[in-house]
Design a protein around this motif. Structure first.
Motif, PDB file in Angstrom:
ATOM      1  N   ILE A  87      14.869   0.409 -39.688  1.00 32.13           N
ATOM      2  CA  ILE A  87      14.189  -0.302 -38.609  1.00 32.13           C
ATOM      3  C   ILE A  87      12.728  -0.485 -38.974  1.00 32.13           C
ATOM      4  CG2 ILE A  87      13.608  -0.291 -36.161  1.00 32.13           C
ATOM      5  CD1 ILE A  87      15.995   1.518 -35.688  1.00 32.13           C
ATOM      6  N   GLU A  88      12.376  -1.635 -39.500  1.00 32.05           N
ATOM      7  CA  GLU A  88      10.984  -1.913 -39.802  1.00 32.05           C
ATOM      8  C   GLU A  88      10.240  -2.229 -38.504  1.00 32.05           C
ATOM      9  OE1 GLU A  88      10.610  -4.895 -42.759  1.00 32.05           O
ATOM     10  OE2 GLU A  88      11.637  -3.731 -44.304  1.00 32.05           O
ATOM     11  N   ARG A  89       8.968  -1.842 -38.442  1.00 33.45           N
ATOM     12  CA  ARG A  89       8.213  -2.086 -37.231  1.00 33.45           C
ATOM     13  C   ARG A  89       6.728  -2.141 -37.539  1.00 33.45           C
ATOM     14  NH1 ARG A  89       9.166   3.397 -37.426  1.00 33.45           N
ATOM     15  NH2 ARG A  89       7.652   4.807 -36.462  1.00 33.45           N
ATOM     16  N   ILE A  90       5.960  -2.538 -36.532  1.00 37.54           N
ATOM     17  CA  ILE A  90       4.511  -2.669 -36.657  1.00 37.54           C
ATOM     18  C   ILE A  90       3.850  -1.698 -35.687  1.00 37.54           C
ATOM     19  CG2 ILE A  90       2.536  -4.221 -36.368  1.00 37.54           C
ATOM     20  CD1 ILE A  90       4.387  -6.525 -37.081  1.00 37.54           C
ATOM     21  N   ILE A  91       2.828  -0.985 -36.154  1.00 37.05           N
ATOM     22  CA  ILE A  91       2.090  -0.041 -35.329  1.00 37.05           C
ATOM     23  C   ILE A  91       0.652  -0.522 -35.203  1.00 37.05           C
ATOM     24  CG2 ILE A  91       1.207   2.318 -35.152  1.00 37.05           C
ATOM     25  CD1 ILE A  91       4.145   2.223 -34.718  1.00 37.05           C
ATOM     26  N   ALA A  92       0.163  -0.632 -33.972  1.00 38.31           N
ATOM     27  CA  ALA A  92      -1.238  -0.961 -33.721  1.00 38.31           C
ATOM     28  C   ALA A  92      -2.018   0.329 -33.558  1.00 38.31           C
ATOM     29  CB  ALA A  92      -1.363  -1.829 -32.470  1.00 38.31           C
TER      30      ALA A  92
ATOM     31  N   LEU B 100       8.694   2.400 -21.335  1.00 39.90           N
ATOM     32  CA  LEU B 100       9.770   3.036 -22.085  1.00 39.90           C
ATOM     33  C   LEU B 100      10.200   2.154 -23.255  1.00 39.90           C
ATOM     34  CD1 LEU B 100      11.877   5.264 -22.476  1.00 39.90           C
ATOM     35  CD2 LEU B 100      13.340   4.059 -20.856  1.00 39.90           C
ATOM     36  N   VAL B 101      10.345   0.873 -23.013  1.00 39.54           N
ATOM     37  CA  VAL B 101      10.728  -0.054 -24.081  1.00 39.54           C
ATOM     38  C   VAL B 101       9.656  -0.086 -25.163  1.00 39.54           C
ATOM     39  CG1 VAL B 101      11.241  -2.445 -24.649  1.00 39.54           C
ATOM     40  CG2 VAL B 101      12.122  -1.465 -22.530  1.00 39.54           C
ATOM     41  N   ALA B 102       8.387  -0.154 -24.744  1.00 37.38           N
ATOM     42  CA  ALA B 102       7.285  -0.212 -25.716  1.00 37.38           C
ATOM     43  C   ALA B 102       7.225   1.066 -26.545  1.00 37.38           C
ATOM     44  CB  ALA B 102       5.964  -0.434 -24.986  1.00 37.38           C
ATOM     45  N   LEU B 103       7.379   2.210 -25.896  1.00 40.16           N
ATOM     46  CA  LEU B 103       7.335   3.481 -26.619  1.00 40.16           C
ATOM     47  C   LEU B 103       8.502   3.590 -27.592  1.00 40.16           C
ATOM     48  CD1 LEU B 103       6.039   6.263 -27.035  1.00 40.16           C
ATOM     49  CD2 LEU B 103       7.437   7.112 -25.144  1.00 40.16           C
ATOM     50  N   SER B 104       9.680   3.169 -27.154  1.00 39.26           N
ATOM     51  CA  SER B 104      10.855   3.220 -28.015  1.00 39.26           C
ATOM     52  C   SER B 104      10.668   2.364 -29.255  1.00 39.26           C
ATOM     53  CB  SER B 104      12.095   2.765 -27.238  1.00 39.26           C
ATOM     54  OG  SER B 104      13.257   2.879 -28.030  1.00 39.26           O
ATOM     55  N   ARG B 105      10.114   1.159 -29.067  1.00 42.06           N
ATOM     56  CA  ARG B 105       9.871   0.265 -30.211  1.00 42.06           C
ATOM     57  C   ARG B 105       8.804   0.861 -31.131  1.00 42.06           C
ATOM     58  NH1 ARG B 105      13.900  -1.516 -28.501  1.00 42.06           N
ATOM     59  NH2 ARG B 105      14.378  -3.647 -27.848  1.00 42.06           N
ATOM     60  N   SER B 106       7.756   1.412 -30.544  1.00 39.28           N
ATOM     61  CA  SER B 106       6.665   1.972 -31.338  1.00 39.28           C
ATOM     62  C   SER B 106       7.137   3.130 -32.200  1.00 39.28           C
ATOM     63  CB  SER B 106       5.538   2.443 -30.404  1.00 39.28           C
ATOM     64  OG  SER B 106       4.543   3.141 -31.125  1.00 39.28           O
TER      65      SER B 106
ATOM     66  N   PHE C 272      -3.064  13.777 -41.099  1.00 36.62           N
ATOM     67  CA  PHE C 272      -2.640  14.541 -39.920  1.00 36.62           C
ATOM     68  C   PHE C 272      -3.144  13.909 -38.626  1.00 36.62           C
ATOM     69  CE2 PHE C 272      -2.184  18.165 -43.021  1.00 36.62           C
ATOM     70  CZ  PHE C 272      -0.810  18.221 -42.921  1.00 36.62           C
ATOM     71  N   ARG C 273      -4.314  13.304 -38.650  1.00 39.39           N
ATOM     72  CA  ARG C 273      -4.789  12.590 -37.454  1.00 39.39           C
ATOM     73  C   ARG C 273      -3.970  11.324 -37.222  1.00 39.39           C
ATOM     74  NH1 ARG C 273      -9.511  15.406 -38.742  1.00 39.39           N
ATOM     75  NH2 ARG C 273     -10.627  16.151 -36.866  1.00 39.39           N
ATOM     76  N   LEU C 274      -3.532  10.702 -38.311  1.00 33.95           N
ATOM     77  CA  LEU C 274      -2.677   9.524 -38.175  1.00 33.95           C
ATOM     78  C   LEU C 274      -1.340   9.909 -37.538  1.00 33.95           C
ATOM     79  CD1 LEU C 274      -2.080   6.527 -38.729  1.00 33.95           C
ATOM     80  CD2 LEU C 274      -1.308   7.201 -41.023  1.00 33.95           C
ATOM     81  N   LEU C 275      -0.753  10.989 -38.001  1.00 31.29           N
ATOM     82  CA  LEU C 275       0.513  11.464 -37.422  1.00 31.29           C
ATOM     83  C   LEU C 275       0.334  11.839 -35.952  1.00 31.29           C
ATOM     84  CD1 LEU C 275       1.738  13.689 -40.391  1.00 31.29           C
ATOM     85  CD2 LEU C 275       2.865  11.623 -39.555  1.00 31.29           C
ATOM     86  N   PHE C 276      -0.756  12.495 -35.634  1.00 30.40           N
ATOM     87  CA  PHE C 276      -1.014  12.946 -34.272  1.00 30.40           C
ATOM     88  C   PHE C 276      -1.222  11.779 -33.312  1.00 30.40           C
ATOM     89  CE2 PHE C 276      -4.227  14.099 -31.047  1.00 30.40           C
ATOM     90  CZ  PHE C 276      -3.496  15.043 -30.339  1.00 30.40           C
ATOM     91  N   SER C 277      -1.885  10.733 -33.771  1.00 22.41           N
ATOM     92  CA  SER C 277      -2.296   9.648 -32.871  1.00 22.41           C
ATOM     93  C   SER C 277      -1.334   8.473 -32.811  1.00 22.41           C
ATOM     94  CB  SER C 277      -3.672   9.117 -33.299  1.00 22.41           C
ATOM     95  OG  SER C 277      -3.602   8.509 -34.585  1.00 22.41           O
ATOM     96  N   SER C 278      -0.347   8.427 -33.714  1.00 21.11           N
ATOM     97  CA  SER C 278       0.500   7.232 -33.809  1.00 21.11           C
ATOM     98  C   SER C 278       1.974   7.488 -33.555  1.00 21.11           C
ATOM     99  CB  SER C 278       0.348   6.598 -35.189  1.00 21.11           C
ATOM    100  OG  SER C 278       0.842   7.475 -36.195  1.00 21.11           O
TER     101      SER C 278
ATOM    102  N   ASN D 242      -7.497  -5.422 -39.190  1.00 24.84           N
ATOM    103  CA  ASN D 242      -6.988  -5.589 -37.823  1.00 24.84           C
ATOM    104  C   ASN D 242      -6.423  -4.305 -37.216  1.00 24.84           C
ATOM    105  OD1 ASN D 242      -7.373  -8.538 -37.658  1.00 24.84           O
ATOM    106  ND2 ASN D 242      -5.853  -8.577 -39.301  1.00 24.84           N
ATOM    107  N   GLY D 243      -6.393  -3.213 -37.992  1.00 21.84           N
ATOM    108  CA  GLY D 243      -5.900  -1.956 -37.458  1.00 21.84           C
ATOM    109  C   GLY D 243      -4.403  -1.954 -37.203  1.00 21.84           C
ATOM    110  N   ILE D 244      -3.630  -2.434 -38.182  1.00 24.43           N
ATOM    111  CA  ILE D 244      -2.177  -2.540 -38.035  1.00 24.43           C
ATOM    112  C   ILE D 244      -1.496  -1.918 -39.247  1.00 24.43           C
ATOM    113  CG2 ILE D 244      -0.230  -4.146 -37.961  1.00 24.43           C
ATOM    114  CD1 ILE D 244      -2.023  -6.075 -36.438  1.00 24.43           C
ATOM    115  N   ILE D 245      -0.425  -1.195 -38.989  1.00 25.63           N
ATOM    116  CA  ILE D 245       0.392  -0.637 -40.059  1.00 25.63           C
ATOM    117  C   ILE D 245       1.772  -1.270 -40.008  1.00 25.63           C
ATOM    118  CG2 ILE D 245       1.610   1.445 -40.842  1.00 25.63           C
ATOM    119  CD1 ILE D 245      -0.797   3.076 -40.127  1.00 25.63           C
ATOM    120  N   TYR D 246       2.243  -1.744 -41.152  1.00 28.17           N
ATOM    121  CA  TYR D 246       3.586  -2.299 -41.276  1.00 28.17           C
ATOM    122  C   TYR D 246       4.466  -1.225 -41.897  1.00 28.17           C
ATOM    123  CZ  TYR D 246       1.038  -6.650 -40.579  1.00 28.17           C
ATOM    124  OH  TYR D 246       0.228  -7.627 -40.066  1.00 28.17           O
TER     125      TYR D 246
END
Length: 326
Positions: free
Chosen positions: A185-190, A280-286, A148-154, A173-177
């Motif tokens: 749409i695959e993406r990377i979350i820091a 906006l672009v960064a948030l959309s990609r994230s 739930f903290r992961l959902l809230f913060s990411s 490295n603190g990254i989720i694939y």
């Protein structure tokens, strides 16, 4: 001249093709429903016919416009596949899908605090001598505070967190694939450093109990949780200290954390000196949105955001969409 394959042969080729190219194959239940209906109503005709499509796609008396549009359009990808390979031509559903967007519930800091208070009160200790029950309680107590903290913060979608694989979480490295995503749409979350530290601590506890499993958030049997697990756990914890909705009010659901993530990010844009268009672009990609417009939807949920942005950057809201690739 059309290529004569049976309906089931076309469906097998279609699913094999999508699987080979890494597309999801489990989201086409309507296609299977259509094929089963054809088998029942046309038992002596194994081939795909336009008549079958026309009858099955017709609006039913019990359907609303949204349900009908979604069902009728669900065959389009399958029919494009068949037509492109000489099995048609079959007509596609071209009706305009009606707008059906439920306004997300806006949650408050107080409500969020109440929720995590309830989460952190979960105990891993249990006097039950049953090993099966003990493991279920233990996993719930250590998984719930983390997922739930992961959902809230990411800003992850609930299913994206639920279906995380151990190999897709880079704890160094603190990254989720993200691979199990909506719309392919695959993406990377820091991750924030504090979230990374919490995931490391959690992973150490889980691997001590279940060292060789694939899910990052496993069931007591080492499988992936189903969607109802996340929904029911969230509901019970959210309403432990928060008041339940009154008559006519909608319940808060776990997806509210994703909405909150978008809203909180947007609210901070005018405070930290960064250009809103880049943000906006960064948030959309994230968030894994298919288009910028999907992210822009959140603008109207932020109090006075349009006025603030207009003062800071001119007519940005109306000008950004044509200039940014989806």
């Amino acid at each position: 001249m059309s290529k004569q394959l049976t309906r089931e042969q076309w469906h097998t080729d279609f699913t094999d093709y999508r699987s080979a190219y890494g597309y999801k194959t489990g989201t086409y239940n309507f296609i299977r429903c259509f094929l089963n209906w054809c088998t029942r109503d046309y038992p002596d005709d194994p081939y795909l016919r336009q008549e079958m499509l026309d009858i099955w796609r017709a609006k039913r008396p019990t359907e609303n416009e949204v349900s009908h549009g979604n069902r009728a359009a669900s065959l389009n990808k399958f029919l494009v596949f068949v037509n492109d390979r000489g099995g048609g031509p079959f007509s596609l559903y071209t009706g305009r899908l009606p707008e059906h967007r439920v306004e997300p519930a806006v949650i408050t800091p107080e409500q969020i605090g109440n929720f995590f208070k309830a989460v952190d009160e979960l105990s891993a200790e249990n006097e039950n001598v049953n090993w099966f029950t003990n493991r279920m309680i233990y996993l719930k107590a250590i998984e719930a505070p983390v997922i739930f903290r992961l959902l809230f913060s990411s800003g992850l979608r609930p299913n994206e967190a639920r279906l995380l694989r151990r190999e897709d979480v880079d704890l160094e490295n603190g990254i989720i694939y993200l691979r199990q995503t909506k719309g392919y749409i695959e993406r990377i979350i820091a991750l924030h450093p504090t979230m990374t530290a919490l995931l490391r601590q959690y992973d150490k506890l889980i691997r001590a109990v279940m060292p060789d499993i694939d899910p990052f958030f496993p069931t007591h049997e080492g499988e992936y949780h189903n969607s109802s697990w996340l929904r029911t756990k969230f509901k019970a914890l959210w309403y432990k200290y928060n008041p339940k909705p009154k008559a006519g009010e909608r319940e808060v659901v776990v997806y509210a954390f994703r909405h909150n993530y978008a809203i909180e990010n947007i609210m901070n844009w005018h405070q930290d000196g960064y250009n809103a268009d880049k943000r906006l672009v960064a948030l959309s990609r994230s968030m894994g949105h298919v288009s910028i417009k999907a992210t822009q939807y959140y603008f109207h949920l932020v109090p006075r955001f349009a006025d603030i942005l207009e003062e800071a950057e001119g007519d940005f809201i109306n000008s950004i969409i044509p200039e940014v690739e989806p």
